[in-house]
Design an enzyme around this catalytic site. Structure first.
Site, PDB file in Angstrom:
ATOM      1  N   GLY A   1       7.179  34.889 -17.138  1.00 46.56           N
ATOM      2  CA  GLY A   1       6.731  33.675 -17.820  1.00 46.56           C
ATOM      3  C   GLY A   1       5.995  32.773 -16.850  1.00 46.56           C
TER       4      GLY A   1
ATOM      5  N   ASN B   1      -0.262  22.679 -23.750  1.00 50.42           N
ATOM      6  CA  ASN B   1       0.490  23.054 -22.544  1.00 50.42           C
ATOM      7  C   ASN B   1       0.263  22.059 -21.412  1.00 50.42           C
ATOM      8  OD1 ASN B   1      -0.510  26.503 -23.003  1.00 50.42           O
ATOM      9  ND2 ASN B   1       1.223  25.434 -23.883  1.00 50.42           N
ATOM     10  N   LEU B   2      -0.849  21.309 -21.502  1.00 48.12           N
ATOM     11  CA  LEU B   2      -1.299  20.561 -20.324  1.00 48.12           C
ATOM     12  C   LEU B   2      -0.407  19.370 -19.993  1.00 48.12           C
ATOM     13  CD1 LEU B   2      -5.172  20.619 -20.911  1.00 48.12           C
ATOM     14  CD2 LEU B   2      -3.779  22.219 -19.621  1.00 48.12           C
TER      15      LEU B   2
ATOM     16  N   LYS C   1      -2.444  32.785 -18.817  1.00 41.03           N
ATOM     17  CA  LYS C   1      -1.548  31.937 -18.019  1.00 41.03           C
ATOM     18  C   LYS C   1      -1.188  32.606 -16.697  1.00 41.03           C
ATOM     19  CE  LYS C   1       0.706  29.279 -21.632  1.00 41.03           C
ATOM     20  NZ  LYS C   1       1.969  28.930 -22.303  1.00 41.03           N
TER      21      LYS C   1
ATOM     22  N   CYS D   1      26.501  38.481 -23.039  1.00 38.67           N
ATOM     23  CA  CYS D   1      27.960  38.484 -23.199  1.00 38.67           C
ATOM     24  C   CYS D   1      28.397  37.423 -24.205  1.00 38.67           C
ATOM     25  CB  CYS D   1      28.648  38.224 -21.861  1.00 38.67           C
ATOM     26  SG  CYS D   1      28.785  39.700 -20.833  1.00 38.67           S
TER      27      CYS D   1
ATOM     28  N   CYS E   1      14.959  33.536 -53.103  1.00 34.47           N
ATOM     29  CA  CYS E   1      14.991  32.839 -54.393  1.00 34.47           C
ATOM     30  C   CYS E   1      14.878  31.328 -54.217  1.00 34.47           C
ATOM     31  CB  CYS E   1      16.294  33.136 -55.128  1.00 34.47           C
ATOM     32  SG  CYS E   1      16.228  34.699 -55.958  1.00 34.47           S
TER      33      CYS E   1
ATOM     34  N   CYS F   1      31.349  42.911 -24.471  1.00 31.34           N
ATOM     35  CA  CYS F   1      29.897  42.806 -24.598  1.00 31.34           C
ATOM     36  C   CYS F   1      29.294  44.177 -24.934  1.00 31.34           C
ATOM     37  CB  CYS F   1      29.301  42.280 -23.306  1.00 31.34           C
ATOM     38  SG  CYS F   1      27.518  42.170 -23.348  1.00 31.34           S
TER      39      CYS F   1
END
Lengths: 558, 647
Positions: B51, B83-84, B99, B188, B200, B470
């Protein structure tokens, strides 16, 4: 910025235009507006910020404010860019070596947001504070970084004199320090995490009582019965209960159980089996709102009892006029209650029944706001001001948030550090409690390090070979400081005073600005600055110590 | 908290610091290695930043300024204007660029001697496999969605690389450390799944603003401009969903062709026809279904002619700005109509005008997108259309209308994202990374950043131990409740395995039956799969997947292996369980008594109390907006399953 201010404008970036369109701005600031609202953004866009010292700590803090969209900034720094700066300040590059640090930082920061204008002054903060304290007058807020205690006390005095807000911050090795300093901040929008419902179930006003009385549960059709909002069910049950119990509310556990059974007994049955109507389930799980209505918090009571609200003059800020009006309302029309906020929570109900109920609560909120308005007008008039100086929308906004009003007063640095005025007992207490002991000791050591610096013109631990000697000297400074402010006898490390270990660790860290600590405290300081400039959320009432060794934080109001 | 202990141990003589094993663990991180040693490790290690958004920008900067020299970064996204306000490595001139690439270039300029590699790509791609992850000493997450977080968690477990995970929302933030076998993994603790609404309710009986927004965004928008099959506005409701499914189908099922533009039809005419169809014809059809309105206010149709803005004149004239020749490629209906305040709530006239104009602008100016357009929260015209369309529907149903700003937040699942929180969290991530490098595992912690601290701003807890139950980091069994006669293999794969368990290429087997996805399948296997997918689980070969079957599931592309124990429920109610299944580590208690029906709905949202900060960066995260499925009890069939509007 005044005409004769010695600052230099930074030339705009080559392709920068005169400003962004409002559409671009609303896109750029969208995520921030979702936190502090359009009015918060407006306050930011009007704010003029001054930064003292453009090291990594200072530029980290200012960077976050430039991104958020302040109006302008001015950097005060007397240094030239040197090779060590390149190591810890990402804004500075080798091209800038030898140039004023203030100028280089200002140019780079301006690039982050073309709507923000920037300027700089190539002078040390100390000399500027001495030569022209008036320089700071036009600013909304000063961010003072890496100042020793003496300079911090000076800038705090100047800011307080001119009504400029201040946030102090420091990175010192693996130790961080953030200290907002505003004489008084009145927060209407404190934005508490938990919203309280004010439904007046045990003391309805006449219209609400009549609305509840007009509903005959037994005569309703099935689908209406299962869609009566729980507030109405509880109002009816409360009235019923009070009639049978001499006007009293259920107060003991068996009584409360009996009250819930009463509500439950009104459910419809088919073949002897209750229908499990959802509105009744909600009524039972919300029954506590009958006997535990929201009360006036101690924080709010402190605001109401503040001397500022007791005598309103021509100079009183609007906030205090409104608090005085609020007090009168509580004493008179409110009969001990705050003005009704007017919104009601989600309830299982038919559209029509919900809207009807909502209308009644809103109407009462309007009536209450009008009463507060009448008090406001009277107070303004008596103080010699235009009675309509505070418009109704502002009064309504104030009433809506009345329950969560907050007041933050930061002591001046002079009070905090003065031998006669410092809160030695609070410090001693913090030093004696397990969860705050280490960080309180670090607070003391940071102040001791400044005294060390005054004596030896260097910070302890600067030279590798002298760590142990410095630690001893630092410890004696710290113990002298504790004695001076009456905090000796705190038990860090058992022996009273500050432990050898902590003193040694502070020396091992030395005083450098580590980038990772600068990033954390710079952001914390920027966050406090935004709270102060937007007037929203509750800022820290004292100093925050960030201990990157143990990864803990503590807030102290000494 | 062991603080005193860790601090006091800092004075231990340096030569005792390096004895291996647990004695190192108790040291606070800066002293677990000598300064020189830690400095060297920081320079030598290779880290992966996943990221390059809000957290990523801060993280990359703090990494290089702290001396890290070997960094790789992955991000799929391109830079947006919104984003700035926090992603400070980007400038306006970078809008539209990758990015990852721009961020890598920016930090390279800060420290030209670093070795940084950027990938513009989705971490789910097969090139980012276990071998890719094994090359790193530490993985640092700055992600904005649950799916990617879970995928990275599993890859890090498989590759045995420690992971530092993070998230922010507004002033809140969180940082946690995950080391295989030592601390709990990201999964976990159960994570909230995104909120789904019964079809609906969306289609027939909305009673909240969000219902109208989801209708406009997910049903109407694809029908008008996107791939019609992506919308289920015109589909029949699922069988067994309600009282009078046949009547609903008869009345509401729609011919998709009526949403298509006729030959030679002008864009303005099409927009008006859509308006009348959606807000008059369809509303009146619904209104005539009296069963639906026994305990609700029936909807009111809108009259287009009564709602024309004065500027439109009587004969459908266009506003002056349009006549004056504003090009049809204009990106905003609001701009033309002078509705510049995103925070004001439009009245019916204004909503009608925006709807008509936005539809026409889309058709005229963006014809190349027709048939494939997707809603995007940063697409102003799309947000305008969704706002107006949702508001008009809200008016019909007596629900309060929303401003463009609010609608955009709801439709885009926008999470508050500001620079300061991201910066604090990124700093905390790097501190945890340093602890990992100092091998001071015992001092690794989970940190929580709070809004306002009267006592502290950041609170901490030691990283918890792995959970034995887990399904990801231990081999566990889980209970899967569904109707095996109704749920098809396709639905199992899409909704449960990919949707809930976030698998990418699942394989599964049960007795002699097996099914496999992924690359390298033969043509005949693909054909066989296609046939299998259509079958209800109970009719699969080898006796079917039925009550008490054990379904073995794994995914070669991740570290994932689990056994799902099937509980079949013939009376499983789609209206109460829009997802169509329940998945949990334990059997829901009420299910041990098959006759208690209502209890299922109460246990169908196992994550009700889980507070999770799993958003961050792009400010968007579906799962952070998640709320458990609304508690609803059947009282009389479904006539009673909906509620009031909120105003």
């Amino acid at each position: 910025m005044s005409e004769e201010s010695p600052s230099a404008e930074v030339s705009p970036h080559s392709n920068a235009v005169s400003g962004e369109t409002s559409m671009d701005k609303s896109k750029r600031y969208d995520r921030g507006i979702r936190v502090w609202g359009a009015h918060g953004q407006e306050a930011l866009e009007a704010a003029k910020v001054c930064l003292l010292n453009a090291g990594p700590t200072g530029t980290e803090a200012l960077k976050n404010l430039v991104l958020g969209g302040i109006h302008s900034f001015t950097i005060v720094d007397g240094a030239k860019v040197t090779p060590p700066d390149l190591g810890n300040n990402y804004l500075l590059t080798a091209d800038g070596l030898g140039m004023p640090r203030a100028q280089c930082a200002a140019e780079c920061l301006k690039e982050l947001n073309e709507s923000v204008s920037g300027s700089y002054v190539e002078e040390t903060p100390r000399s500027l504070m001495t030569s022209s304290p008036e320089f700071f007058k036009p600013f909304t807020l000063v961010i003072a970084t890496q100042l020793g205690e003496t300079d911090a006390v000076t800038i705090d005095g100047i800011c307080r004199q001119h009504g400029v807000k201040l946030v102090l911050l420091r990175s010192y090795g693996l130790l961080g320090y953030v200290r907002p300093s505003v004489p008084e901040m009145c927060v209407t929008e404190s934005k508490p995490d938990n919203k309280v419902d004010d439904l007046r179930l045990s003391n309805p006003w006449p219209e609400l009582a009549a609305h509840a009385a007009a509903l005959d549960l037994s005569a309703t059709q099935e689908h209406v019965h299962s869609h009566v909002p729980y507030a109405l069910l509880l109002l009816k049950a409360t009235k019923h209960w009070q009639e049978e119990h001499g006007g009293k509310l259920p107060s003991s556990y068996p009584e409360r159980t009996a009250f819930k059974d009463l509500v439950n007994s009104w459910q419809r049955h088919v073949d002897g089996i209750p229908l499990d109507e959802e509105n009744f389930t909600e009524a039972i799980s919300n029954a506590h709102k009958v006997w535990a209505p929201p009360s006036v918090s101690s924080e709010l009571q402190a605001v109401l009892d503040d001397p500022c609200a007791a005598s309103i003059t021509q100079q009183s800020p609007d906030f205090w006029v409104l608090v005085a009006a609020l007090r009168r309302f509580i004493e008179q029309e409110g009969d001990g209650q705050l003005p009704l906020e007017g919104s009601i929570p989600d309830m299982h109900a038919s559209t029509q029944q919900y809207l009807d109920l909502q209308r009644i609560y809103r109407a009462k909120a309007d009536v209450d706001a009008a009463a507060v308005q009448a008090h406001t007008r009277a107070l303004l008039e008596a103080a010699g001001r235009d009675p309509s100086a505070i418009p109704l929308p502002d009064i309504k906004h104030f009433c809506k948030h009345a329950r969560s009003l907050r007041l933050v007063r930061c002591r001046s640095l002079e009070e905090e550090t003065g031998p006669g005025s410092c809160r030695g007992s609070a410090l001693r207490q913090a030093l004696g409690q397990e969860d705050t002991a280490a960080n309180a000791a670090l607070y003391v050591l940071l102040r001791a390090a400044d005294r060390f610096h005054q004596t030896y013109q260097r910070y302890p631990g600067t030279f590798d070979g002298e760590v142990e000697e410095d630690a001893a000297l630092l410890k004696s400074q710290a113990n002298a400081l504790l004695a001076e402010c009456g905090a000796a006898g705190g038990t860090v490390g058992g022996g009273g005073g500050v432990s050898d270990d902590l003193a040694a660790e502070l020396c091992r860290c030395a005083a450098g600005e580590l980038h990772v600590v600068a990033a954390v405290v710079g952001a914390v300081a920027a966050q406090e600055a935004i709270k102060i400039m937007t007037g929203q959320f509750v800022p820290l009432g004292g100093c925050l110590i960030y201990n990157a060794m143990a990864c803990t934080t503590s807030v102290f109001a000494f | 908290m062991g603080r005193d202990k860790t601090l006091s141990s800092g004075t231990a003589p340096p030569d005792t610091l390096h004895t291996a094993g647990s004695s190192q663990d108790v040291l606070a991180w800066p002293w677990a290695a000598t300064g020189e040693e830690l400095k060297q490790r920081v320079q030598d290690v290779k880290v992966l930043a996943v990221g390059a958004g809000g957290i990523g920008c801060e993280l990359l900067k703090t990494l290089v300024m702290s001396g890290f020299k070997h960094i790789e970064v992955v991000d799929l996204d391109t830079i947006e204007t919104s984003n700035l306000n926090r992603q400070f490595l980007f400038r306006k001139r970078h809008v539209g660029k990758s990015k990852a690439l721009v961020a890598a270039e920016a930090v390279k300029q800060m420290r030209p001697d670093i070795d940084i590699t950027a990938y513009q790509g989705n971490v789910n791609e097969s090139r980012f496999d276990v071998d890719f992850f094994r090359r790193f000493d530490c993985v640092l997450n700055g992600l904005d969605n649950l799916e990617a977080r879970r995928h990275i968690n599993r890859l890090c477990l498989a590759a045995e690389v420690p992971l530092v995970e993070s998230g922010t929302a507004g002033y809140l933030g969180q940082v946690s450390v995950h080391i295989k076998g030592r601390t709990e993994c990201f999964e976990c603790q159960p994570k909230p799944t995104s909120k789904t609404f019964p079809v609906c309710t969306l289609r027939n009986t909305p009673d909240k603003p969000i219902h109208c927004v989801v209708w406009a965004k997910e049903m109407l928008f694809p029908l008008l401009f996107g791939a019609p099959e992506a919308s289920d506005l015109h589909e029949a409701p699922p069988a067994g969903s309600g009282i009078d499914a046949a009547a609903v189908t008869r009345n509401i099922a729609d011919d998709p062709s009526c949403y298509q533009r006729a030959e030679g039809e002008s864009s303005t005419h099409f927009a008006e026809r859509m308006f009348r169809h959606l807000y008059c014809t369809k509303i009146n059809e619904l209104r005539n279904m009296e069963d639906l309105w026994r305990s609700r206010r029936p909807p009111q149709a809108l009259d287009l002619d009564a709602l024309r803005m004065p500027a439109y004149g009587d004969g459908g004239d266009q506003p002056a700005a349009i006549e004056a020749g504003v090009p049809a490629t204009a990106s905003s209906a609001c701009k033309e109509l002078g509705l510049s305040d995103a925070h004001s709530v439009w009245n019916d006239q204004q909503n009608a005008a925006v709807f008509l104009r936005a539809v026409a602008l889309f058709l005229d100016g963006r014809s190349h997108e027709l048939g494939s357009a997707q809603f995007d929260k940063d697409d102003l015209l799309a947000v305008e259309l969704v706002t107006a369309a949702a508001n008009l529907r809200a008016t019909c149903f007596g629900i309060s209308r929303q401003s463009l700003f609010e609608t955009k937040g709801m439709a885009g699942n926008i999470i508050h994202a500001i620079a300061t929180t991201n910066a604090i969290v990124s700093g905390l991530i790097v501190v945890e990374a340093m602890k990992l490098l100092a091998r001071s595992f015992a001092s690794c912690q989970t940190s929580f950043l709070q809004v306002s601290g009267s006592k502290r701003l950041v609170s901490r807890m030691s990283a918890p131990e792995p959970s034995a139950a887990c399904m990801v980091c231990s081999t566990a069994q889980a209970r899967l409740v569904l109707n095996a006669n109704k749920m098809s293999l396709q639905q199992l794969v899409d909704k449960v395995l990919k949707g809930r368990l976030a698998l990418i290429a699942p394989s599964l087997w049960c007795g002699t039956f097996s099914y496999e996805e992924g690359e390298g399948l033969e043509e005949d296997e693909i054909t066989r799969n296609r046939k299998l997918l259509l079958l209800p689980l109970a009719q699969l070969p080898g006796g079917g997947v039925v009550h008490n079957s054990i379904l073995h599931v794994d995914d070669q592309e991740q570290c994932f292996k689990a056994q799902l124990i099937i509980t079949h429920r013939e009376d499983w109610d789609d209206e109460q369980h829009p997802e169509g299944f329940y998945l949990g580590g334990d059997l829901p208690p009420a299910l041990t008594e098959p006759s208690v029906e209502a209890a299922i709905s109460e246990t169908a949202s196992p994550n009700e109390d889980v507070v999770s900060l799993t958003s961050d960066d792009d400010g968007v995260a579906a799962e952070a907006a998640a709320r458990p499925v609304a508690k609803r009890k059947a009282i009389e069939g479904n006539t009673d399953s909906s509620k009031r509007p909120r105003t």
